[in-house]
Design a protein around this motif. Structure first.
Motif, PDB file in Angstrom:
ATOM      1  N   ALA A  75       4.699  -5.910  -6.760  1.00  0.00           N
ATOM      2  CA  ALA A  75       3.737  -6.781  -7.447  1.00  0.00           C
ATOM      3  C   ALA A  75       2.582  -5.982  -8.039  1.00  0.00           C
ATOM      4  N   GLY A  76       2.606  -4.676  -7.869  1.00  0.00           N
ATOM      5  CA  GLY A  76       1.550  -3.840  -8.418  1.00  0.00           C
ATOM      6  C   GLY A  76       0.292  -3.827  -7.577  1.00  0.00           C
ATOM      7  N   GLY A  77       0.434  -4.176  -6.315  1.00  0.00           N
ATOM      8  CA  GLY A  77      -0.732  -4.249  -5.438  1.00  0.00           C
ATOM      9  C   GLY A  77      -1.272  -2.907  -5.007  1.00  0.00           C
ATOM     10  N   PHE A  78      -0.379  -1.941  -4.868  1.00  0.00           N
ATOM     11  CA  PHE A  78      -0.821  -0.604  -4.476  1.00  0.00           C
ATOM     12  C   PHE A  78       0.314   0.389  -4.667  1.00  0.00           C
ATOM     13  N   VAL A  79      -0.042   1.655  -4.583  1.00  0.00           N
ATOM     14  CA  VAL A  79       0.934   2.740  -4.655  1.00  0.00           C
ATOM     15  C   VAL A  79       0.822   3.504  -3.350  1.00  0.00           C
ATOM     16  N   PRO A  80       1.882   3.476  -2.526  1.00  0.00           N
ATOM     17  CA  PRO A  80       1.803   4.153  -1.226  1.00  0.00           C
ATOM     18  C   PRO A  80       1.762   5.672  -1.375  1.00  0.00           C
ATOM     19  N   VAL A  81       1.144   6.326  -0.388  1.00  0.00           N
ATOM     20  CA  VAL A  81       1.020   7.789  -0.415  1.00  0.00           C
ATOM     21  C   VAL A  81       2.293   8.480   0.071  1.00  0.00           C
ATOM     22  N   VAL A  82       3.148   7.761   0.773  1.00  0.00           N
ATOM     23  CA  VAL A  82       4.461   8.247   1.200  1.00  0.00           C
ATOM     24  C   VAL A  82       5.464   7.126   0.959  1.00  0.00           C
ATOM     25  N   ASP A  83       6.748   7.427   1.118  1.00  0.00           N
ATOM     26  CA  ASP A  83       7.742   6.379   0.892  1.00  0.00           C
ATOM     27  C   ASP A  83       7.517   5.224   1.874  1.00  0.00           C
ATOM     28  N   VAL A  84       7.906   4.043   1.453  1.00  0.00           N
ATOM     29  CA  VAL A  84       7.614   2.812   2.187  1.00  0.00           C
ATOM     30  C   VAL A  84       8.241   2.804   3.581  1.00  0.00           C
ATOM     31  N   LYS A  85       9.437   3.336   3.742  1.00  0.00           N
ATOM     32  CA  LYS A  85      10.069   3.351   5.066  1.00  0.00           C
ATOM     33  C   LYS A  85       9.279   4.219   6.039  1.00  0.00           C
ATOM     34  N   LEU A 109       6.094   4.933   5.785  1.00  0.00           N
ATOM     35  CA  LEU A 109       4.819   4.238   5.980  1.00  0.00           C
ATOM     36  C   LEU A 109       4.974   3.093   6.979  1.00  0.00           C
ATOM     37  N   ALA A 110       6.036   2.301   6.839  1.00  0.00           N
ATOM     38  CA  ALA A 110       6.270   1.189   7.772  1.00  0.00           C
ATOM     39  C   ALA A 110       6.460   1.712   9.195  1.00  0.00           C
ATOM     40  N   TYR A 111       7.216   2.784   9.332  1.00  0.00           N
ATOM     41  CA  TYR A 111       7.415   3.385  10.652  1.00  0.00           C
ATOM     42  C   TYR A 111       6.073   3.808  11.254  1.00  0.00           C
ATOM     43  N   ALA A 112       5.251   4.482  10.470  1.00  0.00           N
ATOM     44  CA  ALA A 112       3.943   4.948  10.959  1.00  0.00           C
ATOM     45  C   ALA A 112       3.053   3.769  11.353  1.00  0.00           C
ATOM     46  N   ILE A 113       3.068   2.718  10.553  1.00  0.00           N
ATOM     47  CA  ILE A 113       2.244   1.543  10.849  1.00  0.00           C
ATOM     48  C   ILE A 113       2.681   0.900  12.160  1.00  0.00           C
ATOM     49  N   VAL A 114       3.984   0.733  12.335  1.00  0.00           N
ATOM     50  CA  VAL A 114       4.493   0.102  13.558  1.00  0.00           C
ATOM     51  C   VAL A 114       4.156   0.945  14.784  1.00  0.00           C
ATOM     52  N   ARG A 115       4.394   2.252  14.703  1.00  0.00           N
ATOM     53  CA  ARG A 115       4.109   3.114  15.858  1.00  0.00           C
ATOM     54  C   ARG A 115       2.619   3.147  16.187  1.00  0.00           C
ATOM     55  N   LEU A 116       1.793   3.216  15.160  1.00  0.00           N
ATOM     56  CA  LEU A 116       0.349   3.196  15.377  1.00  0.00           C
ATOM     57  C   LEU A 116      -0.073   1.852  15.972  1.00  0.00           C
ATOM     58  N   GLY A 117       0.473   0.776  15.439  1.00  0.00           N
ATOM     59  CA  GLY A 117       0.177  -0.554  15.971  1.00  0.00           C
ATOM     60  C   GLY A 117       0.580  -0.696  17.426  1.00  0.00           C
ATOM     61  N   GLU A 118       1.769  -0.195  17.775  1.00  0.00           N
ATOM     62  CA  GLU A 118       2.222  -0.252  19.171  1.00  0.00           C
ATOM     63  C   GLU A 118       1.278   0.510  20.087  1.00  0.00           C
ATOM     64  N   THR A 119       0.843   1.672  19.634  1.00  0.00           N
ATOM     65  CA  THR A 119      -0.044   2.499  20.446  1.00  0.00           C
ATOM     66  C   THR A 119      -1.313   1.748  20.820  1.00  0.00           C
ATOM     67  N   GLY A 135      -5.412   0.265   7.552  1.00  0.00           N
ATOM     68  CA  GLY A 135      -5.955  -0.018   6.226  1.00  0.00           C
ATOM     69  C   GLY A 135      -6.193   1.244   5.432  1.00  0.00           C
ATOM     70  N   ARG A 136      -6.742   2.233   6.076  1.00  0.00           N
ATOM     71  CA  ARG A 136      -6.985   3.527   5.406  1.00  0.00           C
ATOM     72  C   ARG A 136      -5.654   4.200   5.057  1.00  0.00           C
ATOM     73  N   LEU A 137      -4.710   4.126   5.955  1.00  0.00           N
ATOM     74  CA  LEU A 137      -3.418   4.755   5.735  1.00  0.00           C
ATOM     75  C   LEU A 137      -2.673   4.120   4.568  1.00  0.00           C
ATOM     76  N   VAL A 138      -2.694   2.797   4.489  1.00  0.00           N
ATOM     77  CA  VAL A 138      -1.926   2.087   3.488  1.00  0.00           C
ATOM     78  C   VAL A 138      -2.638   2.046   2.141  1.00  0.00           C
ATOM     79  N   ASP A 139      -3.881   1.625   2.151  1.00  0.00           N
ATOM     80  CA  ASP A 139      -4.518   1.258   0.893  1.00  0.00           C
ATOM     81  C   ASP A 139      -5.417   2.348   0.304  1.00  0.00           C
ATOM     82  N   ARG A 140      -5.765   3.316   1.102  1.00  0.00           N
ATOM     83  CA  ARG A 140      -6.681   4.307   0.561  1.00  0.00           C
ATOM     84  C   ARG A 140      -6.193   5.732   0.820  1.00  0.00           C
ATOM     85  N   GLY A 141      -5.249   5.868   1.716  1.00  0.00           N
ATOM     86  CA  GLY A 141      -4.754   7.197   2.081  1.00  0.00           C
ATOM     87  C   GLY A 141      -5.723   7.933   2.972  1.00  0.00           C
ATOM     88  N   LEU A 142      -5.217   8.529   4.015  1.00  0.00           N
ATOM     89  CA  LEU A 142      -6.072   9.274   4.945  1.00  0.00           C
ATOM     90  C   LEU A 142      -6.205  10.714   4.519  1.00  0.00           C
TER      91      LEU A 142
END
Length: 193
Positions: free
Chosen positions: A142-152, A154-164, A186-193
């Motif tokens: 939808a043009g909402g953002f451009v991820p800094v790494v591939d989506v898979k 990124l999703a893995y990192a988000i889930v693992r960080l969330g679990e932690t 939020g920083r990881l997804v939308d702004r890049g760390l």
């Protein structure tokens, strides 16, 4: 009774939702089948627990998505520039953290609960990751953002960080901190760390 596996999973999910222990013997008796038949239909206790937790997780994720849609329709960002996928993920984590049945499971059976919830080859984590991939892909498309790494990745990192952070009371004897994990994700997804 000739219980279908999906019916058995729904019954197990109701038990978890109520904060009751998943007892395979009691469940088999309630269904009017032998334990052997129960195991043949749904696997062992951890398999069934994983399917039940996934059913509850999927329902929670769908509710979070509906919440966004009720508030913002098909918009990718809210009026404050918040990204749809981030809000849905945050509401999902919030609902999981506040779920009484989940908290009771983590308190009473921490080792089994963490194993079922975070096993990379299990029934919960890979599906949550795929749900996050779908959310991220939808916002990228939808043009909402451009991820800094591939989506898979990124999703893995988000889930693992969330679990932690979500299970930190069990994993590291720390109180769960949803605000901190939300900020980091939020920083990881939308702004890049």
């Amino acid at each position: 009774m000739n219980a279908h596996p999906s019916e058995i999973v729904r019954m197990a999910a109701r038990l978890v939702n109520q904060g009751a222990r998943l007892d395979m013997s009691a469940l088999a008796a309630e269904l009017g089948i032998s334990r052997t038949t129960l195991f043949r239909r749904v696997g062992n206790r951890e398999d069934l627990l994983g399917e039940a937790l996934w059913l509850l997780s999927d329902k929670t994720m769908r509710a979070a998505d509906k919440r966004w849609h009720a508030m913002h329709g098909d918009a990718v960002r809210d009026p404050d520039d918040g990204l749809r996928c981030l809000w849905i993920m945050a509401w999902y984590r919030e609902a999981i953290a506040g779920h009484q049945g989940m908290r009771m499971l983590l308190d009473e059976e921490p080792v089994a609960a963490i194993r079922v919830l975070t096993d990379p080859a299990g029934r919960v984590q890979p599906r949550v990751i795929q749900s996050y991939v779908d959310l991220l892909d939808r916002d990228v498309d939808a043009g909402g953002f451009v991820p800094v790494v591939d989506v898979k990745t990124l999703a893995y990192a988000i889930v693992r960080l969330g679990e932690t952070f979500l299970y930190s009371d069990v994993l590291a004897s720390r109180s769960p901190d949803l605000a901190a994990v939300g900020t980091l994700i939020g920083r990881l997804v939308d702004r890049g760390l």
